[in-house]
Structure formats: structure tokens, C-alpha cells
Design an enzyme around this catalytic site. Structure first.
Site, mmCIF file in Angstrom:
data_model
loop_
_atom_site.group_PDB
_atom_site.id
_atom_site.type_symbol
_atom_site.label_atom_id
_atom_site.label_comp_id
_atom_site.label_asym_id
_atom_site.label_seq_id
_atom_site.Cartn_x
_atom_site.Cartn_y
_atom_site.Cartn_z
ATOM 1 N N LYS A 95 0.246 8.468 11.666
ATOM 2 C CA LYS A 95 0.100 9.353 10.501
ATOM 3 C C LYS A 95 1.492 9.721 9.983
ATOM 4 O O LYS A 95 2.469 9.045 10.261
ATOM 5 C CB LYS A 95 -0.725 10.588 10.892
ATOM 6 N N ARG A 148 -8.252 9.355 -5.981
ATOM 7 C CA ARG A 148 -9.142 8.340 -6.554
ATOM 8 C C ARG A 148 -9.483 8.648 -8.010
ATOM 9 O O ARG A 148 -9.683 7.728 -8.807
ATOM 10 C CB ARG A 148 -10.408 8.236 -5.691
ATOM 11 N N ARG A 171 1.498 12.143 15.208
ATOM 12 C CA ARG A 171 0.895 13.476 15.162
ATOM 13 C C ARG A 171 0.445 13.941 16.548
ATOM 14 O O ARG A 171 0.440 15.131 16.817
ATOM 15 C CB ARG A 171 -0.302 13.436 14.208
ATOM 16 N N ARG A 213 0.518 18.826 7.931
ATOM 17 C CA ARG A 213 -0.574 19.357 8.763
ATOM 18 C C ARG A 213 -0.051 19.974 10.069
ATOM 19 O O ARG A 213 -0.619 20.939 10.576
ATOM 20 C CB ARG A 213 -1.619 18.279 9.036
ATOM 21 N N GLY A 230 0.572 8.519 1.815
ATOM 22 C CA GLY A 230 0.028 7.306 2.425
ATOM 23 C C GLY A 230 -1.216 6.810 1.716
ATOM 24 O O GLY A 230 -1.381 5.614 1.468
ATOM 25 N N GLN A 266 -8.893 3.965 4.100
ATOM 26 C CA GLN A 266 -7.837 3.440 3.226
ATOM 27 C C GLN A 266 -7.919 1.923 3.112
ATOM 28 O O GLN A 266 -7.789 1.370 2.017
ATOM 29 C CB GLN A 266 -6.459 3.862 3.746
ATOM 30 N N ASP A 301 -7.809 13.923 10.425
ATOM 31 C CA ASP A 301 -6.734 14.804 9.951
ATOM 32 C C ASP A 301 -6.842 16.214 10.519
ATOM 33 O O ASP A 301 -5.922 17.015 10.365
ATOM 34 C CB ASP A 301 -6.751 14.890 8.422
ATOM 35 N N ARG A 323 5.765 4.239 8.104
ATOM 36 C CA ARG A 323 4.344 4.022 8.395
ATOM 37 C C ARG A 323 3.938 2.576 8.116
ATOM 38 O O ARG A 323 4.382 1.968 7.153
ATOM 39 C CB ARG A 323 3.483 4.994 7.590
ATOM 40 N N SER A 345 -11.001 2.843 9.021
ATOM 41 C CA SER A 345 -10.002 3.252 8.031
ATOM 42 C C SER A 345 -10.584 3.211 6.631
ATOM 43 O O SER A 345 -10.861 2.135 6.089
ATOM 44 C CB SER A 345 -8.765 2.346 8.102
#
Length: 452
Positions: free
Chosen positions: A353, A33, A357, A405, A100, A175, A326, A128, A173
Site C-alpha cells: 500500500k 471513477r 502498512r 491512513r 494509486g 484496481q 484499507d 509501489r 484487487s
């Protein structure tokens, strides 16, 4: 494999107590950001502590391609922004690699501009779904051309005059919320986002810090209504990015499960929308001491002292998922060494993800002798506090599915398991935590790349 580079298998072995003090790389969410909003603001923005992983650098390159000037001076990044509403049409597709967050937020940022912009990514990102961000943009008048299932590559063309919308986010979300707010910056009138479940609020805080006319109201049920007045002026800022709590999770859990460990992690972001993992681990009996708590740039920051702990299994409240989505892979690793069962529910978001995941975690755990059950949206792990039987004596390799991750979580598993744990690829760790191997070995972790 990352951008065509060869895969790098790695192995982690049972380690003696981890000790030392470490500073974690800057928070990924805030770093993305900072480049975006700094690149859009008028005047100069200076950033220290930026996460210099590939994902964030790709976001910076995208902003450069649309007119922002970005350079590095010593440890600082300096951005001369275009001014709100003054981004330029990119000459070539914007390549986000594995990012992402970068691609979804930038779609919001530029989607409402009256020019064509094309978004591409690596094999993992191209699988995705992008529809959750593209749907509100369509409502604002943006023309969307996407691959099947609203996947990359995606080309956007904004309308002459975008329409402000009132948008209720259909899933938890950050996002989607952020993409709509960023689209609202170039839209006349008031763009409204209604968020039934609070998610990380870095976009709101940062937009306010840069001078956007943005207000947040929360009703008695915790539903947040965010209003943004479009086409206002944003002014460059000085930003010191705190340490990423998602990256902090790896040395933190390692110290909890390796007997004799006592480490300090300094300058960690403690925003309440991001501390679900720490809360959960404390409920399991983790010895995590929060010291030197302070405010920095409107965000809560602290140092964490973490010592080896005897953990107990818990049922994680489903409504905590957004604040630690996450961190479930590394929580599952902690659960492997807890007394009893740890039950994690509400995990459907993990299936979209960097990899599926949830399956990746369950498959890797089973390969390494862990007793666990995977459901459509849940994972149950039954622990072995002594680590007996955990790991893979036959050198079976965890499939990381290009997911950083998954890679880091399973390397942590090996530090307290009876047998070694080997992953098929550690190359993609560079997307979010380039210093991971060096930082962990510096604390005493036995992790090494495998010579092929």
C-alpha cells in the site's frame, strides 16, 4: 511530506465523550471513477459530494489533459466528456501524486489508445508495484516501458487495434479488475474478467449506469464473470457521491473507544463489498445502529449511530480482507481497547500500500505500549480496555511513511490512551480526508498540530 511541503507533526490526547452529527467526504473510489468515466462519456456529467482530496483532483487533472472539460459550479462538478474512444494524447506526463487508484485505473483507461502516455507520481507512489495492471495491458497489445520492478515512471503505447482478453484476476484487487474493464472500453469485441473473490464493484455499477454493455454472472462458488462489449457509447450522468466508508472508519472507531461518546455519521456508502469493518466491529460488540437505509444511484447508503462500547477481541475471517483492506490500521486501533486478543490474517496486500502498512502499524503500536505480534501476513493485538499504559509519555513519534491512513489511525489511538500519541506528519491526510482535523475536533476530539 507532500509535494515538497514541510511535514506537520500532530498530537492526540485522551478526550471526553465525542458527540454530534457529521457528514463524511465523498467516497474516494466512486469519486475517482466519476471523473474518469464522466470524462470519457458523451455529453455532460454532474457530480455532487465529490471527495476533493488531492488524489481525486489529480485524476481530474489527468482527464483534463486528455481532452475532458471539467469545471466547478457551486457545490457541483460539471464535466463535458470526450466521448468513448476519443481521448487525446497528453502533452506532458500525467502526475498522480500519491494516488494509486488514480494511476492504475487511468493506465487501463488510456493504455489501449494508439499514442504515448507517461505516468509519474510522488516518492511513495513511485515505490509501489504497477505490474499487476501492466501485465493484462501487455496481453492486450500495449507496449510498456517502466522503471525496474514495473514501477513509475511508466510510459504506455497502445496498438493500432487492441485485442480483447479473457483475464482471471490473480489476486483480490478491484484496481486490476477495473483497469482491464476500462481498457476494454476502447477495445473491439468482448473483454472478460474472471474474479475468484469479489472485490468492490463500483466500476461495474458505474459503467452500467453510463450505458456500457456490461454483464455480471456469479457461479455457485462465488466466482464472478464480468463481460464488457467494447467501443459502445457512454452517456453523461448525474452522480451524488455517498460518504466514504474508509474515512467513516476514523470517527466511528473513535466514538467506540472514547467513553461517553454518541455520534451520528450521515450518508455513508454501505455497499456490501465495503462493510467488512462494520461487520467485524459489531462482532467485537460495537454498538453501531444502521438507520435510514436507502438506495442512491444504485448504491446502498445509510446513516450510522455509534456509541461507546466494551469491545472483545475476535479472529477476523481471512476472506473478509478484500472488503476492508484499507481499514486494518484503524481496526488494529480498536483492538487496542478490546478485552483479549484480536487476530487479523491474510494481510499480505497491506505490504504494497502507500507504505508497508503492516509494519507501519505494528511499529507504531509497539512505540505506544501496545502488546502485538507482526507476522508475514498477520497481526495479533492484545487489548487494554482501560487504555492504561498506552500512548507515549516520552513524546516518541509514530513514523507515518507518507501514509494518510497510518496518520489518522494513530491520532484516533491517542483519544483513549493514557498518554498522548504523536505522529511525525499529518500533512498527507489531505490526500484522502482534507477535513479530518476539523471534523474530529468538532466532535470533541483533542487533536492539534505540534508547533515545531
Amino acid at each position: 511530506m507532500l509535494n515538497g511541503s514541510a511535514s506537520k507533526p500532530a498530537t492526540a490526547r485522551k478526550s471526553a465523550g465525542l458527540t454530534g452529527s457529521v457528514r463524511i467526504p465523498g467516497d474516494k473510489s466512486i469519486s475517482h471513477r466519476s471523473f474518469m468515466i464522466g470524462g470519457l462519456a458523451s455529453g455532460e456529467t454532474r457530480i455532487t459530494g465529490l471527495l476533493e482530496g488531492e488524489d481525486v483532483i489529480n485524476t481530474g487533472r489527468a482527464m483534463q489533459a486528455m481532452g475532458a472539460r471539467i469545471r466547478k459550479e457551486g457545490a457541483q462538478w460539471v464535466i463535458e466528456g470526450t466521448g468513448n474512444g476519443a481521448l487525446l494524447a497528453p502533452d506532458a506526463p500525467l502526475d498522480f501524486g500519491n494516488a494509486g487508484t488514480g494511476v492504475r485505473l487511468t493506465m487501463g483507461l488510456v493504455g489501449t489508445y494508439d499514442f504515448h502516455s507517461t505516468f509519474i507520481g510522488d516518492a511513495s507512489l513511485s515505490k509501489r508495484p504497477m505490474g499487476r495492471v501492466l501485465n493484462p495491458l501487455r496481453e492486450m497489445g500495449v507496449q510498456v516501458s517502466a522503471s525496474e520492478g514495473d514501477r513509475l515512471p511508466v510510459t504506455l503505447r497502445g496498438p493500432g487495434t487492441p485485442s480483447p482478453i479473457r483475464y482471471r484476476v490473480p489476486m483480490a484487487s478491484a484496481q486490476v479488475k477495473s483497469a482491464v474493464l476500462l481498457a476494454g472500453l476502447n477495445t473491439p469485441g468482448v473483454t472478460t474478467v474472471i474474479e475468484p473473490v469479489m472485490t468492490r464493484d463500483h466500476t461495474e455499477k458505474m459503467l452500467q449506469g453510463f450505458g456500457a454493455a456490461l454483464s455480471v454472472e456469479t457461479d455457485g462458488d462465488g466466482v464472478r464473470t464480468i463481460r464488457l462489449e467494447g467501443r459502445g457509447k457512454l452517456a453523461g450522468q448525474v452522480i451524488d457521491v455517498p460518504g466514504d466508508p474508509s474515512s467513516t472508519a476514523f470517527p466511528l472507531v473513535a466514538a467506540l473507544i472514547v467513553p461517553g461518546s454518541d455520534i451520528t455519521i450521515v450518508n455513508v456508502l454501505m455497499n456490501p463489498t465495503r462493510t467488512g469493518l462494520i461487520l467485524t466491529l459489531q462482532e467485537m460488540g460495537a454498538d453501531i445502529e444502521v438507520v435510514n437505509a436507502r438506495l442512491a444511484g444504485g448504491e446502498d447508503v445509510a446513516d450510522l449511530r455509534v456509541r461507546h462500547s466494551e469491545l472483545k477481541g475476535v479472529t477476523v475471517p481471512e476472506d473478509r480482507a478484500p472488503s476492508m483492506i484499507d481499514e486494518y490500521p484503524i481496526l488494529a486501533v480498536a483492538a487496542c481497547f478490546a478485552e483479549g486478543a484480536t487476530v487479523m490474517k491474510g494481510l499480505e496486500e497491506l505490504r504494497v500500500k502507500e507504505s508497508d502498512r503492516l509494519s507501519a502499524v505494528a511499529d507504531g503500536l509497539k512505540l505506544n505500549g501496545v502488546d502485538c505480534d507482526e507476522g508475514e501476513d498477520f497481526l495479533i493485538v492484545r487489548g487494554r480496555p482501560d487504555g492504561k499504559g498506552l500512548g507515549n509519555a516520552a513524546d516518541g513519534r509514530v513514523s507515518t511513511h507518507l501514509d494518510h491512513r497510518i496518520a489518522m489511525s494513530f491520532l484516533v489511538l491517542g483519544l483513549a490512551s493514557e498518554h498522548a500519541v504523536t505522529i511525525d506528519d499529518a500533512a498527507m491526510i489531505a490526500t484522502s480526508f482534507p477535513e479530518f482535523m476539523q471534523l474530529m475536533t468538532g466532535l470533541g476530539a483533542k487533536i492539534e498540530l505540534v508547533a515545531e
